[in-house]
Design an enzyme around this catalytic site. Structure first.
Site, mmCIF file in Angstrom:
data_model
loop_
_atom_site.group_PDB
_atom_site.id
_atom_site.type_symbol
_atom_site.label_atom_id
_atom_site.label_comp_id
_atom_site.label_asym_id
_atom_site.label_seq_id
_atom_site.Cartn_x
_atom_site.Cartn_y
_atom_site.Cartn_z
ATOM 1 N N ARG A 397 20.553 20.516 -45.730
ATOM 2 C CA ARG A 397 20.083 21.559 -44.801
ATOM 3 C C ARG A 397 18.630 21.313 -44.426
ATOM 4 O O ARG A 397 18.247 21.454 -43.265
ATOM 5 C CB ARG A 397 20.241 22.959 -45.397
ATOM 6 C CG ARG A 397 19.945 24.058 -44.371
ATOM 7 C CD ARG A 397 20.069 25.467 -44.952
ATOM 8 N NE ARG A 397 20.066 26.474 -43.896
ATOM 9 C CZ ARG A 397 18.974 27.010 -43.373
ATOM 10 N NH1 ARG A 397 17.777 26.628 -43.797
ATOM 11 N NH2 ARG A 397 19.059 27.922 -42.421
ATOM 12 N N CYS A 398 17.799 20.956 -45.396
ATOM 13 C CA CYS A 398 16.390 20.696 -45.116
ATOM 14 C C CYS A 398 16.211 19.567 -44.106
ATOM 15 O O CYS A 398 15.266 19.577 -43.310
ATOM 16 C CB CYS A 398 15.659 20.306 -46.403
ATOM 17 S SG CYS A 398 15.522 21.613 -47.633
ATOM 18 N N MET A 399 17.105 18.585 -44.115
ATOM 19 C CA MET A 399 16.954 17.397 -43.278
ATOM 20 C C MET A 399 17.542 17.564 -41.885
ATOM 21 O O MET A 399 17.570 16.591 -41.118
ATOM 22 C CB MET A 399 17.610 16.195 -43.955
ATOM 23 C CG MET A 399 16.948 15.775 -45.253
ATOM 24 S SD MET A 399 17.586 14.210 -45.878
ATOM 25 C CE MET A 399 19.315 14.629 -46.135
#
Length: 408
Positions: A397-399
């Site tokens: 999700r962060c990426m």
């Protein structure tokens, strides 16, 4: 619309990534803490893992675009825009000396290819690269050629944080750490100048505002409900300003914002490191936050610009179910009931899943305990290699920055 994100789980149609580049190779041990890294990823493997990540999404019918390409498209269309971007980038790069600024500007404007320029800005500028333009003899003798005059920006592959898509609009964020603040310049120029976004993307927050907010703390629970973490990197003051702007936009469907107060520690960093949605009625959760979490409900006040705020005296599961119109939700614990596995896999972003369709998520393969529990709860798990990317302390999700999702 160029941006349409009204949930965390609607089928993903378009996503923005940044493929890690030389900025990772420009990490050195003495700068790790300042640049917010715990270790130095091996670039070649990190790129291979990232390409696999993009390939998984393409295999599911997702259009993948890259931040570096969008920025290059903007800069290649206007010399004036290119020079303005470079000046703003240098000004925010903590360069005090005016002659040094001139030397950097001369060097960067000499890079003709827009994509090459963007990648150079991301990877940093060293003193030795400015030799032809540098005319301060004493300073030059004291400078080391390998010393960075403009720092690399190694956190850029976490595209979720610099801005956040909310419905058809965006929050262009002020990053918590000075190290990451230049990241939002790329998003600013793309959103304000790229023909796909310019002129029809509402801004709910601006990077010039004084309070920090980051995209990892912002979750679109539905077209009417937004969740935002009060965390190490997002302040209550920023949430109030964001809420006022969202409620003031007559085109926004958001009626409620849930502010979730989580412990302000690096391990929990953002809301999406401890909680993500994986299906209509299922969430991953790090059990370590359940005993400490406070929940606040924010609604539009009776008068213009006012907010109605009340603490919610219910468990996280009860609050999520109520605001999603469900009888109940299932909270899938990262690592299960094994405390050691829970702590280890949360550190390696076991709770940070990217949902690409209801009940289908991309996850790191290293979190095998949590991944198996997800499968046992009926979730389709698409695993990606993660030995190097995970060193940056961020998961799938962060990426990723979803730009378009199907409505649910």
């Amino acid at each position: 619309m160029a941006i349409r994100v009204k949930s965390e789980i609607g089928r993903l149609k378009k996503v923005m990534l940044h493929r890690p580049g030389k900025e990772l190779e420009h990490l050195v041990p003495g700068d790790l803490e300042r640049l917010l890294f715990d270790d130095i990823p091996y670039l070649k493997t990190a790129q291979n893992e990232h390409d696999l990540f993009a390939g998984i999404m393409r295999g599911q019918g997702v259009e993948v675009v890259y931040l570096e390409d969008l920025t290059a498209e903007v800069l290649s269309g206007s010399q004036e825009l290119k020079e303005r971007f470079i000046k703003e980038f240098i000004e925010e790069g903590n360069v005090a000396d005016e002659k040094m600024k001139e030397a950097i500007f001369s060097y960067l404007t000499g890079i003709q290819d827009a994509k090459e320029l963007v990648l150079k800005l991301m990877s940093g500028v060293r003193a030795g690269e400015l030799e032809a333009a540098w005319n301060r003899p004493l300073v030059k003798l004291l400078e080391r050629d390998e010393q960075f005059i403009l720092d690399p920006i190694p956190n850029l592959y976490f595209t979720r944080d610099p801005f956040a898509c909310i419905g058809n609009g965006v929050s262009l964020n002020r990053m918590y750490s000075r190290t990451r603040r230049r990241e939002t310049l790329f998003g600013k120029y793309v959103l304000e100048n790229h023909p796909e976004f310019a002129g029809h993307t509402p801004f709910y927050y601006r990077r010039e505002l004084p309070y920090s907010v980051e995209g990892g703390d912002i979750l679109n629970l539905s077209n009417k409900v937004l969740a935002i973490g009060i965390s190490q990197r997002t302040t209550a003051e920023a949430i109030e300003l964001l809420a006022q702007n969202v409620f003031a936009d007559e085109t926004s469907e958001i009626q409620t914002i849930l502010a979730l107060d989580i412990p302000a520690v690096r391990a929990f960093m953002h809301l999406d490191t401890v909680c993500t949605q994986v299906d209509y009625d299922k969430f991953t959760i790090h059990p370590g936050i359940l005993g400490t979490l406070r929940i606040f409900e924010i609604r539009k006040g009776d008068k213009k610009g006012e907010l109605d705020v009340a603490e919610v005296h219910a468990s996280l599961g009860e609050a999520l179910a109520a605001h999603l119109g469900l009888d109940k939700v299932t909270l899938i614990q990262c690592g299960g009931k094994d405390i050691i596995a829970s702590e280890r896999e949360q550190w390696n972003d076991g709770s940070n899943t990217l949902c690409i369709a209801p009940g289908t998520v991309v996850v790191y393969d290293r979190n095998y305990v949590t991944n198996q529990i997800l499968r046992e709860n009926g979730v389709r798990v698409l695993e990606m290699a993660s030995s190097e990317l995970s060193r940056g302390r961020g998961g799938p999700r962060c990426m990723s920055m979803p730009l378009v999702r199907e409505d649910i």
